[in-house]
Write an enzyme that holds these catalytic residues in place. Structure first.
Site, PDB file in Angstrom:
ATOM      1  CG  HIS A  45      -5.753  -2.204   0.021  1.00  0.00           C
ATOM      2  ND1 HIS A  45      -4.843  -1.930  -1.198  1.00  0.00           N
ATOM      3  CD2 HIS A  45      -5.152  -1.320   1.017  1.00  0.00           C
ATOM      4  CE1 HIS A  45      -3.585  -1.227  -0.828  1.00  0.00           C
ATOM      5  NE2 HIS A  45      -4.060  -0.821   0.520  1.00  0.00           N
ATOM      6  CG  ASP A  46      -6.859  -4.955   5.056  1.00  0.00           C
ATOM      7  OD1 ASP A  46      -6.231  -4.101   5.024  1.00  0.00           O
ATOM      8  OD2 ASP A  46      -7.699  -5.182   6.094  1.00  0.00           O
ATOM      9  CG  ASP A  80      -6.006  -3.627  -3.739  1.00  0.00           C
ATOM     10  OD1 ASP A  80      -7.155  -2.797  -3.282  1.00  0.00           O
ATOM     11  OD2 ASP A  80      -4.961  -3.564  -3.441  1.00  0.00           O
ATOM     12  CB  SER A  98      -0.930  -0.159   1.228  1.00  0.00           C
ATOM     13  OG  SER A  98      -1.887   1.030   1.305  1.00  0.00           O
ATOM     14  NE  ARG A 122      -9.436   0.784  11.392  1.00  0.00           N
ATOM     15  CZ  ARG A 122      -8.234   0.182  10.802  1.00  0.00           C
ATOM     16  NH1 ARG A 122      -7.558   0.850   9.682  1.00  0.00           N
ATOM     17  NH2 ARG A 122      -7.938  -1.070  11.129  1.00  0.00           N
TER      18      ARG A 122
END
Lengths: 409, 204
Positions: free
Chosen positions: A353-354, A320, A155, A225
């Site tokens: 993405h994680d 992602d 990232s 968040r």
């Protein structure tokens, strides 16, 4: 054939002070500053086996292992870094560093400004990916590392690896860019802006100088968040994890938490708002927004990468949508245009993405194979040289508990 | 070369033929590069700057282990990530027959490369003809699959490929037909089991 490896065990963070001012890309200057860092494994005699691991938005220098007095606080990339792990600390000297502007030990907005005796707050300058890499280069100097075997990150960490290859081509042999992008899209910046507005419009924000008011803009930080977290996951992964499951047996017909996914987001964001600093959230999302090495070259990424000499491994994940595989392919194309060595893998993974933080066997097998070559090339044979690390040990811990009362004015 | 690599080359007689054509220091794109051994070989003996394109996860890791550059991508979707004439050679080694969009892929090879090189099993080889005459789908060292598990979609003969090139104004620069590592000059479409072509865009 695939070994999982084991933990590096208990680790200690160190804090190193730098007196020389850091000239920032914005034109501002950061007078003396501290960098928190951790190391795993040992340098070899030539110090040619060092690997720098760059952190992303909400992580820190605590990459691997755990703290003896806080065994649940494991490093954020513990599945990647350790003895026998893809980045094998029996061969490599691995360094995690907390970037300036963060809130886990390095100088940031919550730190005391020696000139005023008060937290920097809103006076902390906007830092960029370029500034972080410059600060990391000074840490490398202090550790006696002239050239990294590799710089690796996911990232925004991948942006730092890219920037290392551009800014310090002679100091980096390999770059590993995972879930990367060479610049944010308008949509990416838009999501960041929503997060920042949530923070800056919180009545407890006080223009960024909330430390002196004894409050934290937790409501804003929670929303930031939540929106961020949604962009890290894929639609499929969320559906698989939560579906439309309700907390109760039947719909409650109210606006409080009813669906499991709501409960999850609230829980995660509550936890986050306890340990993360809102000003750091603003700074890091801004660093993401501003990073665009091609900009100075009229938008030509190939031209921007022309100083680079490193060999690259670029890895993306099919699901992602934040930094999609197409963004990684832009980097790959620019590297090929420069006839640099590059391998690129597009991992079929549903976690969004994680996925870069998860233990996917295809992904880890690839990174392991890559580092086997790096080890051969740089002579990382596991022969350790005794070494003294600069800086002072820090007792304040990175991670969930580190900021409990950590930025009281 | 190590003994191990020589052994690997024994299984791929087309590698030597390809290497014979490649100028030292050239840039090479190898489509469907498998485990990357051809690129490794070309880098060692021709000092090429090479990249492989491959779709299979295990082959990506094999390429990394062999120390060659590999880009994970689906050939069938074209070579959008590569600029026109950005490589000296684009190679399709024993992959042509397994491609679905064969015509488009050859077109992409000639867009991205100044020259194209393909190798494929010659379906005109007499042993294969004999098996068909005997009423069975052919199986051979070059075509080791049964009809029900073959990845091959577009098998062709030496003459088929030549007529394919003629019809598209593709200029064949060189042709080698092999049988068990030996060059076949006479009646090659019957006596050769493996064809190797080097070609470029014709003047249009």
């Amino acid at each position: 054939m695939e070994q999982a490896g084991h933990s590096v065990g208990p680790v200690n963070a160190r804090l190193l002070h730098f007196d020389a001012p850091l000239a920032l890309k914005s034109g501002a200057v950061l007078d003396g500053y501290d960098l928190a860092y951790e190391t795993y494994g040992s340098p070899n005699a030539q110090r040619s086996n060092a690997v720098l691991v760059c952190h992303a938005l909400n992580a820190s220098h605590h990459v691997a292992g755990y703290y003896a007095d806080d065994p649940m606080n494991t490093g954020w990339w513990d599945n990647m870094v350790g003895p026998g792990k893809p980045l094998d600390t029996e061969r490599f000297f691995v360094i995690g560093v907390n970037n300036p502007g963060s809130c886990f030990g390095s100088t940031g907005p919550a730190s005391i400004n020696p000139k005023t005796g008060k937290p920097y707050g809103s006076s902390f300058p906007v830092v960029t990916v370029e500034d972080w890499v410059d600060a990391q280069a000074r840490l490398a100097d202090a550790l006696g590392i002239r050239r990294f075997a590799a710089v690796m990150g996911g990232s925004i960490g991948a942006m730092q690896a890219l920037q290392w290859a551009i800014a310090y081509p002679e100091r980096i042999a390999n770059a590993v860019a995972i879930a990367a992008t060479p610049k944010l899209t308008a949509q990416n910046i838009a999501f960041n802006e929503v997060a920042r507005r949530a923070i800056t419009t919180d009545p407890d924000f006080h223009g960024g100088d909330y430390y002196g008011h004894g409050v934290k803009p937790k409501r804003g930080l929670r929303l930031a968040r939540m929106i961020g977290h949604i962009t890290y996951l894929s639609d499929d992964a969320m559906m698989e994890k939560f579906g439309r499951a309700l907390r109760g047996a039947a719909p409650g017909y109210h606006f409080d938490v009813d669906f499991e996914v709501e409960s999850y987001l609230r829980h995660q964001s509550d936890k986050f708002a306890e340990y993360f600093d809102a000003n750091t959230y603003l700074l890091i999302t801004r660093a993401l927004d501003y990073y665009d090495p091609a900009h100075a070259c009229g938008g030509n990424l190939s031209a921007a990468l022309s100083p680079a000499r490193a060999r690259f491994l670029v890895v993306s994940f099919t699901s992602d949508w934040r930094f999609s595989p197409a963004r990684s392919r832009e980097i790959v194309k620019a590297l090929i245009d420069n006839r640099l060595d590059v391998s690129y893998a597009e991992i079929e993974a549903q976690h969004g993405h994680d996925a870069f933080l998860l233990d996917d066997p295809r992904y880890h097998t690839l990174v392991r194979a890559w580092f086997d070559n790096v080890a051969r090339d740089v002579g990382a044979d596991g022969a350790a040289a005794p070494s003294e690390l600069p800086g002072e040990p820090i007792l304040r811990r990175a991670g969930a508990d580190s900021l409990a009362g950590g930025f009281a004015a | 070369m190590t003994g191990e690599e020589t052994l690997a080359l024994n299984g791929r007689p087309d590698f030597e033929a390809i290497a014979g054509w490649i100028r030292p220091g050239a840039s090479v794109l190898d489509l469907g590069c498998g485990d990357g051994l051809l690129l490794k070989y070309l880098r060692e003996i021709r000092l090429v700057r090479g990249y492989g394109v491959e779709i299979d996860d295990d082959n990506i890791v094999a390429c990394v282990r062999n120390g060659v550059n590999v880009i994970q991508s689906d050939l069938e979707r074209g070579l959008a990530g590569f600029d026109a004439e950005s490589f000296d050679y684009v190679i399709l080694s024993q992959t042509l027959q397994a491609t679905r969009h064969t015509e488009q892929i050859v077109g992409e090879m000639l867009r991205v490369g100044r020259e194209g090189i393909v190798t494929f099993p010659n379906f005109g080889y007499w042993r294969l003809r004999l098996q068909v005459l005997g009423g069975r789908m052919p199986v051979s060292p070059e075509l080791p699959y049964e009809w029900y598990n073959t990845p091959n979609l577009h098998l062709c003969t030496v003459r088929d490929f030549e007529s394919f090139c003629r019809a598209r104004s593709i200029r064949v620069l060189e042709r080698i037909v092999l049988n068990d590592h030996r060059r076949v000059e006479f009646l090659s479409n019957v006596r050769g089991s493996l064809a190797v072509f080097r070609f470029q865009r014709g003047a249009t």
